[in-house]
Structure formats: C-alpha cells, structure tokens
Write an enzyme that holds these catalytic residues in place. Structure first.
Site, short mmCIF file in Angstrom:
data_model
loop_
_atom_site.label_atom_id
_atom_site.label_comp_id
_atom_site.label_asym_id
_atom_site.label_seq_id
_atom_site.Cartn_x
_atom_site.Cartn_y
_atom_site.Cartn_z
N SER A 143 3.95 65.78 81.01
CA SER A 143 4.52 65.27 79.92
C SER A 143 5.71 64.90 79.79
O SER A 143 6.60 65.73 80.13
CB SER A 143 4.14 66.77 78.91
OG SER A 143 4.19 66.08 77.74
N ASP A 158 -3.53 58.16 79.85
CA ASP A 158 -3.17 59.65 80.40
C ASP A 158 -4.44 60.14 81.10
O ASP A 158 -4.10 61.08 81.93
CB ASP A 158 -3.15 59.87 79.03
CG ASP A 158 -2.69 61.67 79.03
OD1 ASP A 158 -1.55 61.75 79.62
OD2 ASP A 158 -3.51 62.78 78.66
N LYS A 203 4.15 58.40 81.87
CA LYS A 203 3.10 58.01 82.10
C LYS A 203 2.50 56.74 80.98
O LYS A 203 2.29 55.66 81.32
CB LYS A 203 1.93 58.79 81.94
CG LYS A 203 1.98 59.88 83.26
CD LYS A 203 0.63 60.87 83.19
CE LYS A 203 0.63 61.64 81.76
NZ LYS A 203 1.83 62.46 81.65
N THR A 204 2.79 57.12 79.79
CA THR A 204 2.43 56.16 78.59
C THR A 204 3.40 54.93 78.64
O THR A 204 2.88 53.74 78.69
CB THR A 204 2.39 56.90 77.27
OG1 THR A 204 1.33 57.96 77.26
CG2 THR A 204 2.02 55.90 76.28
N ARG A 252 0.26 72.11 72.38
CA ARG A 252 -0.79 72.82 72.76
C ARG A 252 -0.50 74.36 72.89
O ARG A 252 0.74 74.58 73.04
CB ARG A 252 -1.40 72.29 73.97
CG ARG A 252 -2.18 70.99 73.78
CD ARG A 252 -2.87 70.19 75.04
NE ARG A 252 -1.57 69.80 75.96
CZ ARG A 252 -1.10 70.39 76.93
NH1 ARG A 252 -1.67 71.64 77.37
NH2 ARG A 252 -0.21 69.89 77.54
N HIS A 292 -4.72 63.25 85.82
CA HIS A 292 -3.92 63.16 84.69
C HIS A 292 -2.95 62.13 84.99
O HIS A 292 -1.59 62.24 85.32
CB HIS A 292 -3.31 64.47 84.53
CG HIS A 292 -2.31 64.52 83.13
ND1 HIS A 292 -1.12 65.47 83.04
CD2 HIS A 292 -2.59 64.10 82.09
CE1 HIS A 292 -0.78 65.28 82.09
NE2 HIS A 292 -1.43 64.66 81.31
N ARG A 348 4.12 62.40 67.76
CA ARG A 348 3.20 61.61 68.56
C ARG A 348 2.49 60.51 67.90
O ARG A 348 2.10 60.70 66.42
CB ARG A 348 2.02 62.32 69.27
CG ARG A 348 2.63 63.43 69.91
CD ARG A 348 2.21 62.89 71.32
NE ARG A 348 2.89 64.19 72.49
CZ ARG A 348 2.74 63.60 73.85
NH1 ARG A 348 1.97 62.66 74.19
NH2 ARG A 348 2.92 64.44 74.49
N LYS A 359 -7.21 67.38 75.15
CA LYS A 359 -7.09 67.93 76.54
C LYS A 359 -8.32 69.00 76.62
O LYS A 359 -8.47 69.31 78.03
CB LYS A 359 -5.66 68.46 76.71
CG LYS A 359 -4.59 67.51 76.94
CD LYS A 359 -4.88 66.76 78.04
CE LYS A 359 -3.56 66.04 78.74
NZ LYS A 359 -3.09 65.00 78.01
N1 LIG Z 1 13.78 55.65 82.67
C1 LIG Z 1 12.84 56.36 82.00
N2 LIG Z 1 11.54 56.20 82.44
C2 LIG Z 1 10.51 56.43 81.64
N3 LIG Z 1 10.51 57.04 80.18
C3 LIG Z 1 11.91 57.15 79.74
C4 LIG Z 1 12.96 56.77 80.56
N4 LIG Z 1 14.05 56.90 79.87
C5 LIG Z 1 13.60 57.37 78.44
N5 LIG Z 1 12.29 57.69 78.50
C6 LIG Z 1 11.41 58.17 77.60
O1 LIG Z 1 10.67 59.26 78.03
C7 LIG Z 1 9.53 59.31 77.25
C8 LIG Z 1 8.46 59.37 78.43
O2 LIG Z 1 7.11 59.79 77.60
P1 LIG Z 1 5.72 59.41 77.94
O3 LIG Z 1 5.13 59.27 76.36
O4 LIG Z 1 5.69 58.16 78.79
O5 LIG Z 1 5.06 60.66 78.74
P2 LIG Z 1 3.82 60.84 79.26
O6 LIG Z 1 3.96 61.21 80.55
O7 LIG Z 1 2.93 59.59 78.71
O8 LIG Z 1 3.39 62.37 78.51
P3 LIG Z 1 2.23 63.09 78.02
O9 LIG Z 1 1.12 63.29 78.99
O10 LIG Z 1 2.70 64.20 77.37
O11 LIG Z 1 1.59 62.02 77.07
C9 LIG Z 1 9.50 58.12 76.31
O12 LIG Z 1 9.86 58.64 75.03
C10 LIG Z 1 10.29 57.37 77.05
O13 LIG Z 1 10.99 56.49 75.90
O1 LIG Z 2 -1.89 67.19 75.42
C1 LIG Z 2 -1.02 66.92 74.86
O2 LIG Z 2 -0.60 67.47 73.75
C2 LIG Z 2 -0.14 65.76 75.12
C3 LIG Z 2 -0.28 65.53 76.57
O3 LIG Z 2 -0.83 64.30 76.85
C4 LIG Z 2 0.25 66.33 77.58
O4 LIG Z 2 0.64 67.29 77.10
O5 LIG Z 2 -0.17 66.01 78.76
CA LIG Z 3 1.07 59.94 77.35
MN LIG Z 4 -0.86 63.92 78.79
#
Ligand SMILES: Nc1ncnc2c1ncn2[C@@H]1O[C@H](COP(=O)(O)OP(=O)(O)OP(=O)(O)O)[C@@H](O)[C@H]1O
Ligand SMILES: O=C([O-])CC(=O)C(=O)O
Ligand SMILES: [Ca+2]
Ligand SMILES: [Mn+2]
Length: 659
Positions: A359, A378, A363-364, A177, A341, A443, A322
């Site tokens: 990010s 998310d 979360k995911t 973004r 979020h 992604r 977003k």
């Molecule tokens: N101990 C841990 N706990 C959680 N995630 C981990 C850990 N170790 C490594 N990871 C890695 O960290 C990343 C967490 O990313 P995730 O997609 O869950 O982020 P998000 O919070 O959903 O972000 P976004 O809002 O950008 O989508 C994944 O690639 C996961 O494999």
């Molecule tokens: O919005 C995006 O590109 C990915 C995301 O989920 C974040 O940054 O929270």
């Molecule tokens: Ca996510």
């Molecule tokens: Mn997000």
C-alpha cells in the site's frame, strides 16, 4: 425596492414600469408586435396536476433483452419474481427457515408488486411467527450512480457532492482495513488447503461462530426498511468470471462496489442467476463480543465452503474489495491461475508491465500513465491466456493529490466517483487534498472507464516486465535495479516496504514492513505457492524483473527526500521502452543489485544511493541494518521448496543480501 433588486424584479415590464400579467391570449394576436408581453417560446405543460407533471419527468427504462415470444407475456414478471426470490434466499435466516419478505424499490414509493418470502423446504411451517417475518424489506437492486447519490444524500450523514461532482462520504470510525479482525472458517476443505499459523493472515474461526455472525448480520439487514443489493462480476477473463452479490445497508457501499466490481450489462444482469459468492455487509452493526473468537467489535468473516463473507463493526468499504481479492487468491490458484496484488498497464505495442508493491508504493500512480493503456491498478490474474483485471474500477490514494502530477486520477474524480474521508470547503465544496483531519488514508473509487486510456476489456498479453515497487524510507535501495529471476523471487517473497509510522506523532524512524507476495494480508495459500507460479510464468514468457524504490534518496526519512515522481516516471518509461535493458550496469554491495549508470531524464548521481548520502558511514550502517532485516524476515522461508525446481530454490535463498 423589490423591483430594483435583480432577484425580485420581473423580467418583462409594461409601459408603466409595472409587470404585466397576461390573462388571456387573443385569437388574432400573433405575438409579433403585441404590447402585452408574453413568453411564446414555451408551450404549457401537458399536465393538469403537479403529480401528473412529475410523472412526466421519468420514463420506464427500456426493456433490455427482448423477451422472446415463447416466454409469454408474463416473462418479465416471472424474471422479476425469480430475482427477488433469489435475494430472499440470500437473506434467509438459517434457523427460522424462511427468507424475508422482499419487495423491489424504494420504500417511499409504494407502487411495486410484493413478493412473498421464500421458504426453506427443509423446515416445517412453524406457528411461532415473529414480527420480523411480518415485515417487508425493500431491495434497492443495482441502482445507478444517480439513484445512489440521492439515497446517500437523503439518508446518510456526511454525504455531499463535491465541486467536481464526486460523492464525498465518511467511512465512520474505521478509515482503513482491520486485518486483525479478519477470520476464515477452518473446516475439512480449508484445513488442508490454506496457510495457517504464524505469519498467515488467516485467523481461524469455526463454522458455528461464522453462522452466529451471519445470523447477526442478516437479522440486522432484514430489520432495516431497505437494503442495497449489487449483482456484479469479478475478473475480465470471461472463462474465469465470478458472480458476486453484495448486500449492504449504505448507498455509499453500493456505489463503491458498483465502481469497483465489473458492472454487468442489462442483459447479463437479467441472466445473472445465482451468485457464486455473497457478501453481507452489516458494517454499522457490531459483532457480539460474547461470541467465541471475537476480540473486538469488528469481525470480517470468510466462509469459503458456504461462499459467503460477513462484515460486522466496520464501514470501511475496502474490506469488501479486499475480501473478494482474498477469495480470488483461493479460487484462481485452484485453476492454475496466479492472482496478483499488482497494477498493470500496456504500451501501444502490446508490451505489458505488472507493478507489485504494498500500500502506498505507487501501483495506482504508476500504472495510471497517460502514454499507456491502463488494464488495472490493484488486482490481476495471470493465466495461460495472459493477464486480466479482477476489478472494474480503481481505488486511488488521494492524500496530496495534485492535478499537475496525477492528471488522469484528478480528472477521474468526477460525477459517479466516491471520495472517502476527504475534507472540503463547506461552501465551494472544493476538496483540500492536503487535509489529513479525518485520515491520511483518503481515497477515491471510480470506474476504470473514467481513465481516458483504459483498456476495455481489461485484459492483455503476457507481461514483459515485472516491476517490484518499494517505498524505502531508509533511503538505501537504488531508484532502480535490474533483477535476475532468483532475485525477483527473493524480493517478491520478501515483499518489503518501509513506511514512516505515525508521522503526526513526530516519529522519525522508518518501520520496515515485509508482506509476502506484496500482499500477505490477502493471500490464502502459502506464499511459496504463488512464488512458484510467478517464477514459472516469468521464465516461460521471458519477463524481466525490476526493483524500483519510490521512497527516499540522499538519506533516510528526515534527512533525505522522497524521490521525485517525475524521476520515477522516467525510470518506468525506460523500463517500458526497453532502453534500460540495454543500459550499462554496475553491481552494488550487500544486496548485489545491478544498477544502471545512466537513464534519460534522471540525474545520474542519484542512481547509486551511496553517492547521494553525505554521511558515508551512516549510509553503510543503514544499508547493513536493512540487509539484516531482510535476512531475519526470510528465515521463515528457508525450509520451503519453491515449486519443483531445487536449483531455483537454492538460487532464491542465495539471492538476498550477502554480508
Ligand atoms: N516517486 C514516487 N513514485 C510513486 N509514487 C509517489 C512518488 N512520490 C510520491 N508518490 C505518492 O505516493 C503515493 C502512491 O500511492 P498509490 O495510490 O499509487 O499506492 P498503491 O501502491 O496503489 O497502494 P494501495 O494498494 O493501497 O492502493 C501517491 O500518493 C503518490 O502521489
Ligand atoms: O485495501 C485497501 O484498503 C487499500 C489497498 O488497496 C491496499 O491496502 O492494498
Ligand atoms: Ca492502489
Ligand atoms: Mn491494494
């Protein structure tokens, strides 16, 4: 040679070894012991010509809502016309007074009836007709994934089918973004309502400039032979559902939004009517830098009064996702609903957990849990009815994705899913998830039903646990801390994580990021407004707050290691089960966290970071350094009252690091 080569040999051979050609079927020949070999399993096709044959392949979609007799025989035609008029009105130039001439269907197929442009009643018919008003724009309306795959592969360079069936695509020059290019129109309504100024994500623009960019985007879109239109929903809570229309130029964008927004049933689509909000995505086309306020070729512009958003100069699809989230951060609090979020899942007994975090904090990854129902990964709403997902899909980070550690996400990357910016083998089309050649922010976007234990509809009761995730690359936050309400609010408002900036450039120093409400880039009101709502809801429903460090342990980035995902999952399990609530706790220095002494499946020595650092002084220094960063960040919030509760405000101010 040809006969010996499997590829070229005929399947059946006559006695002399040469293939026999059957010329005529004899009437008495029942085929059972004939020497003339023929294939009696397949009847000849009914078609006389190739065109006829091809026309047999596809049948018309069955009518969905039965048309009532009262509507008459032309009801379907009428509905089609209304739909196209609505789209023409969406795409209308505001200066020429007419919408484009639109026609439904692919331009390569000329069978569809044409619909004239709608005209704006406020404009007198003009004699100065330009070429643009003579052409038709084809509308590809809510295409299916299969149709969008074909469009992408035919017309968009960089579109490929991977070995798992997902559509691989490139988002172009931008692979993330562009928050500095996001602008919000400041007008009578928003001047008062929104958070402006230092720290706010809302960079102002005026109405006129918005219209200039809108015109640019609309003209670009109408100049194309075809555009994609998605009519979809946001929010699984039927009472607070929002209708969105997304107009875009790329099949990639249309498929991404098909996956990420809630997909209407055919019946809901027929009764869709006028959208509540429209996105014009002209991402391939730059903004005009001579336009006031434009500081780069990218501009993402939000106009809440007009209920429109314009995207110029970036094809990163996350801007649409977003952008709509920002919209919800404005609309929902107006209805006393908290937008979050966060990820969200639910146990077999109906216990709901929220996962907040910036990010890349998990979360995911952590909300996608094989033993629990996924409500969403998310974006959520928390209303008096409980929680509801805003979206209809998930958007998972793919870097270093492994089948073993994240099986559900791995399996969701199949036909229908979009994978952005990944690298794959040119022959086998197998994706190499460790490859960062295009970007580290690779992604996958897939519909939530691709997760086997998704909770459909994506709603649940009031949360029992509120888990704040931080990926602490300093390695000083405990793997898990139990928080009281004031601490939960302090850390929610702080929104801390520490990432390791520029890993490729060999930069070793972690950079602390503070992003209010774990999503400052998307909030529209002052952070304390959301915080007050969260405090009120947590109190009312008795939710417990937790801080989980998914980052480093045993030292900062460079000397320590990232906490094993398997351990983090055990910690999360203990929160869900309630076991952690009953554990024995000790209190930490500086931050005053309550940390458990034991968790099943997790080595006890890692629970207190001061044990895991071999250099005790380095640990203390780093802890103080991080504490200082927290204090400094929180200074801007010390003059704000949180809700109507003076006592809680004071407690929150006192809930930060103490030294
Ligand atoms: N101990 C841990 N706990 C959680 N995630 C981990 C850990 N170790 C490594 N990871 C890695 O960290 C990343 C967490 O990313 P995730 O997609 O869950 O982020 P998000 O919070 O959903 O972000 P976004 O809002 O950008 O989508 C994944 O690639 C996961 O494999
Ligand atoms: O919005 C995006 O590109 C990915 C995301 O989920 C974040 O940054 O929270
Ligand atoms: Ca996510
Ligand atoms: Mn997000």
């Amino acid at each position: 040679m040809a006969a010996e080569n499997g590829e070229f040999s005929f399947a059946a051979k006559g006695r002399n070894g040469l293939p026999t050609i059957q010329t005529q079927k004899k009437a008495e020949d029942d085929g059972s012991n004939s020497l003339v070999c023929h294939d009696d399993s397949a009847r000849p096709v009914k078609a006389q010509t190739l065109d006829e044959l091809h026309s047999l392949q596809k049948k018309k979609s069955a009518p969905t809502t039965p048309l009532q007799a009262a509507q008459g025989p032309f009801a379907e035609e009428e509905r089609n016309k209304q739909q196209l008029q609505s789209i023409s009105a969406s795409l209308a130039s505001l200066t020429r007074g007419t919408g484009p001439k639109v026609v439904k269907g692919d331009p390569t197929r000329a069978e569809t009836p044409r619909v004239a442009a709608v005209s704006n009643p406020h404009f007198a018919p003009s004699l100065n007709i330009s070429d643009s008003s003579l052409k038709f724009t084809h509308i590809l309306y809510n295409l299916s994934p299969g149709e969008l795959y074909e469009q992408a592969i035919k017309y968009e360079k960089g579109s490929f089918i991977t070995s798992s069936g997902a559509l691989a695509t490139l988002s172009g020059a931008k692979t993330g973004r562009s928050p500095r290019d996001k602008r919000v129109v400041k007008d009578e309504t928003t001047t008062e309502d929104l958070w402006w100024g230092k720290g706010s994500p809302n960079i102002e623009m005026d109405e006129h400039t918005f219209l200039v960019n809108r015109e640019r985007a609309v003209d670009y879109l109408c100049s194309l032979e075809k555009v994609f239109v998605n009519d979809q929903f946001l929010n699984w809570d039927p009472e607070h559902r929002i209708k969105v229309r997304i107009v875009s130029a790329r099949a990639y964008h249309s498929l991404f939004m098909h996956n990420m927004c809630i997909r209407p049933t055919p019946e809901e689509l027929e009764n869709f009517g006028t959208p509540d909000f429209t996105i014009y995505n002209a991402g391939q086309f730059p903004c005009n830098r001579y336009t006031h306020y434009m500081t780069s070729s990218t501009s993402i512009d939000m106009n809440l009064s007009r209920r429109e958003m314009v995207i110029l100069g970036t094809q990163y699809a996350g801007e649409m996702k977003k952008g709509l989230f920002s919209l919800m951060h404005y609309l929902m609090p107006k209805r006393q609903i908290l937008s979050l979020h966060s990820g969200c899942n639910m146990g077999k007994d109906g216990d709901v957990a929220l996962f907040f975090g910036l990010s890349g904090t998990g979360k995911t990854t952590l909300s996608t849990d094989h033993n629990r129902y996924l409500i969403g990964d998310d974006e959520h709403c928390w209303s008096d009815n409980g929680v509801s997902n805003i979206e209809g899909g998930c958007y998972a980070k793919c870097i270093d994705l492994s089948r073993e550690k994240e099986p559900d996400i791995w399996n969701a990357i199949k036909f229908g899913a979009v994978v952005e910016n990944v690298v794959f083998d040119e022959h086998t089309r197998e994706v190499d998830y460790s490859d960062k050649s295009v970007t580290e922010n690779t992604r996958a976007a897939y519909p939530i039903e691709f997760i086997p234990n998704a909770k459909i509809p994506c709603v649940g009761p009031h949360p029992k646990n509120v888990i704040l995730l931080a990926c602490d690359a300093f390695g000083v936050l405990p793997p898990v801390s139990k928080l009281n309400l004031a601490q939960t609010m302090y850390h929610f408002i702080s929104g801390y994580t520490a990432l390791v900036a520029g890993t490729e450039d060999g930069i070793k120093e972690p950079t602390a990021t503070f992003s209010a409400c774990f999503g400052a880039a998307f909030i529209m009101l002052h952070p304390t407004k959301y915080a007050a709502m969260l405090a009120e809801k947590m109190q009312k429903h008795g939710a417990t707050g937790w801080l989980v460090n998914t980052g480093w342990s045993g030292g900062s980035y460079g000397s320590g290691n990232r906490i094993k995902l398997a351990y983090t999952r055990k910690i999360i399990d203990a929160i869900h089960s309630g076991a952690l609530l009953d554990a024995k706790y000790t209190k930490t220095d500086i931050f005053g966290f309550e940390i458990p002494t034991e968790i099943e499946g997790v080595p006890s020595e890692i629970l207190d970071p001061s044990n895991t650092w071999s250099d005790k002084k380095a640990h203390k220094d780093t802890l103080l350094k991080l504490g200082g960063l927290f204090k400094k960040n929180f200074e801007v919030f010390t003059n704000y009252k949180i809700g109507t509760d003076n006592k809680l405000t004071e407690q929150i101010l006192a809930a930060g690091p103490n030294f």
